[in-house]
Design an enzyme around this catalytic site. Structure first.
Site, PDB file in Angstrom:
ATOM      1  N   HIS A 232       0.826  -1.211   0.000  1.00 33.65           N
ATOM      2  CA  HIS A 232       0.000   0.000   0.000  1.00 33.65           C
ATOM      3  C   HIS A 232       0.862   1.262   0.000  1.00 33.65           C
ATOM      4  CE1 HIS A 232      -3.883  -1.737   0.303  1.00 33.65           C
ATOM      5  NE2 HIS A 232      -3.624  -2.389   1.413  1.00 33.65           N
ATOM      6  N   CYS A 552      -9.029  -3.545 -27.354  1.00 35.33           N
ATOM      7  CA  CYS A 552      -9.048  -3.229 -25.924  1.00 35.33           C
ATOM      8  C   CYS A 552      -8.138  -4.141 -25.122  1.00 35.33           C
ATOM      9  CB  CYS A 552     -10.465  -3.263 -25.372  1.00 35.33           C
ATOM     10  SG  CYS A 552     -11.236  -4.872 -25.522  1.00 35.33           S
TER      11      CYS A 552
HETATM   12  C1  PEP Z   1      -8.675  -9.507 -23.674  1.00 42.12           C
HETATM   13  O1  PEP Z   1      -8.818 -10.745 -23.550  1.00 42.12           O
HETATM   14  O2  PEP Z   1      -7.870  -8.988 -24.457  1.00 42.12           O
HETATM   15  C2  PEP Z   1      -9.498  -8.593 -22.858  1.00 42.12           C
HETATM   16  C3  PEP Z   1      -9.475  -7.299 -23.059  1.00 42.12           C
HETATM   17  O3  PEP Z   1     -10.242  -9.136 -21.874  1.00 42.12           O
HETATM   18  P1  PEP Z   1      -9.657  -9.601 -20.451  1.00 42.12           P
HETATM   19  O4  PEP Z   1      -8.238  -9.127 -20.364  1.00 42.12           O
HETATM   20  O5  PEP Z   1     -10.552  -9.012 -19.423  1.00 42.12           O
HETATM   21  O6  PEP Z   1      -9.780 -11.093 -20.520  1.00 42.12           O
END
Ligand code: PEP
Ligand code: MG
Length: 629
Positions: A232, A552
């Site tokens: 922390h 993402c």
């Molecule tokens: C991925 O698999 O790239 C993703 C964005 O989902 P997570 O990392 O939550 O599995």
């Protein structure tokens, strides 16, 4: 992480920094020669300044039995110490208001956790019981109760917690026990009142509560003998933006109050008594670091457009609501992936529609009109969730092969009751701002059709019920994170409203490499041509349909990969908030035609090593892992 000594129980291992030997007692070389000590880099930046050693007298405690007649007085002492500790923590909590918002968001939850522990907690109850039943003094009762609880935390880990998380929880209990003992023995706490401007704090260890008292405007940096990157205290020092190196063995013996030190928080190096040459280099680094930070901060307001004027959407991934202030500060244009698993974790029961609605609404409102993509529950693989087990949604015993079993959309289509509650909460929250719904772990068109049927059914039910829903209803998109989905992207594009390419799982399933297994981590390579070809195939399928597509997974957060991804046709990326400024910098330096030419050359390659050399631009031996910068 090396645990700070419980000074109520054990003697310290080394003399304290704040108990300096007289100058004549120090060896000659310790007075004049430069010494370079290596520790754990915890918070980047360079600090140069005189050592300030904040001393703290040890709380001396002897374990003691008491007579039955003393139970009342010992219990009263314990209650007084609990009350005093609560007041101290409340004062600390009130002081947080002077810190920057992001720091408050990091530190406040910890102080709240401490406050809970000086309420009717296991620790306080356990100490009370020990006084009455085992006839021990209040101090002994607190120390023994703390030991019992921390042993239990460390011995029986919940499946969803990593070792660092367990250590942190155990350390929280120890920390409160130490505070109670200090108050019981009336041993003064460390004081930072006399810290001179521009000093560097050097001490054996730093409590998180101490870190919350540090003033980043006065203190140049921090270095300690103990502590690690996951504690922390480290999180707080990062939140305060204070250069810091922890876990520097032998530091307080080598750095005396008044010595000049240089703390390099990125390299994890502390230099005591630097030579003029070292000092000059450190000063140059201070200037370069400040310039870089200013440049990145200025980027916040600048648009994410390429050099030749093409707009690129940069959004943030969100795991917990505490990230909201950081997301706003990073200049992200909304949330491209809200991983809703946090709502289901660390609880015995499933969150109901109202509880979910409130959380989604808070996030959507906080984004002030920027879009929020909420991914429905992605349980499975390495993500164990207690509530799902205790409510019988998933078996207590994990699948033999969880990554290939009942996870993501498969589970939601099996348990549509759960799915419907979450969709209803999202749909109602969507009245507060632009929202999208994202389905995890899709592998075939049937799953998307089935999910849409459930979605439409929930919409009809809510309308009948008179709930206010946005018109049109939020788009329903899918994660492209399995090779099956990527290779059926053209068919899936007819069913889904948007794609979000999850390169983390996509790389894992394509290369048959568990993303969490360090034994095979060298094989985990998002720049492998097979992964890149799947990304390209899915992107082109979406673009042909004029359908929104984003990345993402972690690939999106590495600025060195930005030109390649833009060259493949991608215009939308979602990443951890702290990566947004650097990726924006890469976007603003990019030229679309150059990116397209570069991507074409990369995609002609079949040798992963050559691709890495082209994209990361460094010799193979020195290369960082793709996806991490
Ligand atoms: C991925 O698999 O790239 C993703 C964005 O989902 P997570 O990392 O939550 O599995
Ligand atoms: Mg995934």
């Amino acid at each position: 992480m090396a645990l700070p000594e419980d000074d109520a129980v054990r003697p310290p291992r080394r003399p304290r920094a704040a108990a300096p030997a007289p100058p004549s007692a120090a060896p000659i070389d310790a007075q004049v020669l430069e010494r370079r000590l290596v520790g754990i880099p915890v918070s980047p930046g360079i600090a140069i300044g005189p050592v300030f050693g904040a001393s703290e007298p040890r709380a001396e405690v002897v374990r003691q039995k008491i007579a039955a007649a003393d139970i009342g007085s010992q219990t009263a002492r314990l209650e007084a110490a609990v009350l005093q500790s609560r007041k101290q923590l409340q004062k600390l909590r009130a002081r947080l208001g002077v810190l920057p918002e992001a720091s408050q968001a990091e530190i406040a939850p910890l102080i709240d956790a401490y406050l809970q522990m000086v309420g009717p907690s296991r620790l306080v109850r356990g100490a009370r019981r020990r006084i009455g039943e085992l006839l021990v003094s209040a101090e002994t009762a607190v120390m023994d109760a703390s030991e019992e609880i921390t042993t239990a935390i460390l011995a029986t880990p919940p499946a969803d917690e990593d070792p660092a998380g367990r250590e942190r929880r155990a350390e929280e209990v120890r920390e409160i026990a130490r505070r109670l003992v200090r108050n019981l023995t009336q041993t003064p706490f460390r004081s930072f009142a006399g810290v001179p401007d521009g000093a560097v704090l050097v001490c054996e260890s730093l409590r998180p509560a101490d870190a919350a008292l540090l003033d980043p405007a006065r203190l140049a940096g921090v270095a300690t003998d103990e502590g690690g990157a996951d504690g922390h205290a480290a999180i707080m020092l990062r939140a305060l933006g204070m250069p810091a190196v922890l876990g520097v063995a032998g530091l307080s013996q080598n750095a005396r109050p008044g010595d000049t030190v240089v703390v390099d928080g990125a390299a994890g190096v502390v230099t005591v008594n630097p030579t003029p040459l070292t000092l000059a280099a450190a000063r140059r680094s201070v200037t370069a670091f400040a310039r870089e930070r200013q440049k990145l901060a200025r980027l916040r307001r600048l648009p994410a457009v390429t050099e030749d004027g093409e707009a690129i959407e940069l959004q943030a991934n969100m795991e917990i609501p505490a990230e909201l202030p950081l997301i706003a500060q990073a200049g992200a244009a909304g949330i491209g992936l809200l991983r809703s698993e946090f709502l289901f974790m660390n609880r015995e029961t499933l969150p109901d529609e109202q509880a979910q609605l409130e959380t989604y609404r808070t996030v959507i409102e906080a984004m002030g009109g920027d879009p929020v993509t909420i991914r429905v529950l992605d349980w499975g693989g390495e993500k164990d969730i207690e509530a799902l087990q205790s409510e019988g949604v998933v078996p207590e015993v994990a699948d033999q092969n969880p990554a290939l079993g009942m996870r993501g959309i498969r589970l939601l289509l099996r348990r549509t009751d759960l799915f419907e509650v979450q969709l209803a909460a999202i749909l109602r929250a969507a009245a507060s701002g632009p929202t999208r719904v994202l389905l995890p772990m899709v592998t075939n068109v049937g799953e998307v059709r089935a999910a849409r049927e459930v979605y439409d059914r929930v919409v009809r039910r809510l309308r009948r019920r008179g709930d206010r829903l946005p018109d049109p209803i939020p788009p329903l998109g899918i994660m492209i994170e399995t090779p099956g989905a990527a290779l059926s992207a053209d068919a899936l594009a007819l069913e889904a409203d948007f794609f979000a390419i999850g390169t983390n799982d996509l790389a894992m399933y394509t290369l048959a490499v568990d993303r969490g297994d360090s034994e095979v981590s060298a094989l985990y390579d998002p720049l492998h041509p097979a992964v890149l070809r799947l990304v390209q195939f899915a992107t082109e399928a979406a673009l042909r349909m004029r359908m929104p597509v984003s990345v993402c997974g972690e690939m999106a957060s590495n600025p060195r990969l930005t030109p390649l991804l833009i060259g493949l046709g991608l215009r939308s990326f979602s990443m951890n908030a702290s990566a947004v400024p650097r990726v924006k910098q890469a976007v603003r330096a990019a030229n679309i035609d150059d990116c397209v030419r570069f991507a074409r050359r990369v995609m002609e390659q079949s040798d992963p090593e050559r691709i890495k050399e082209m994209v990361l631009g460094v010799p193979v031996a020195e290369r960082p892992k793709a996806g991490a910068e």
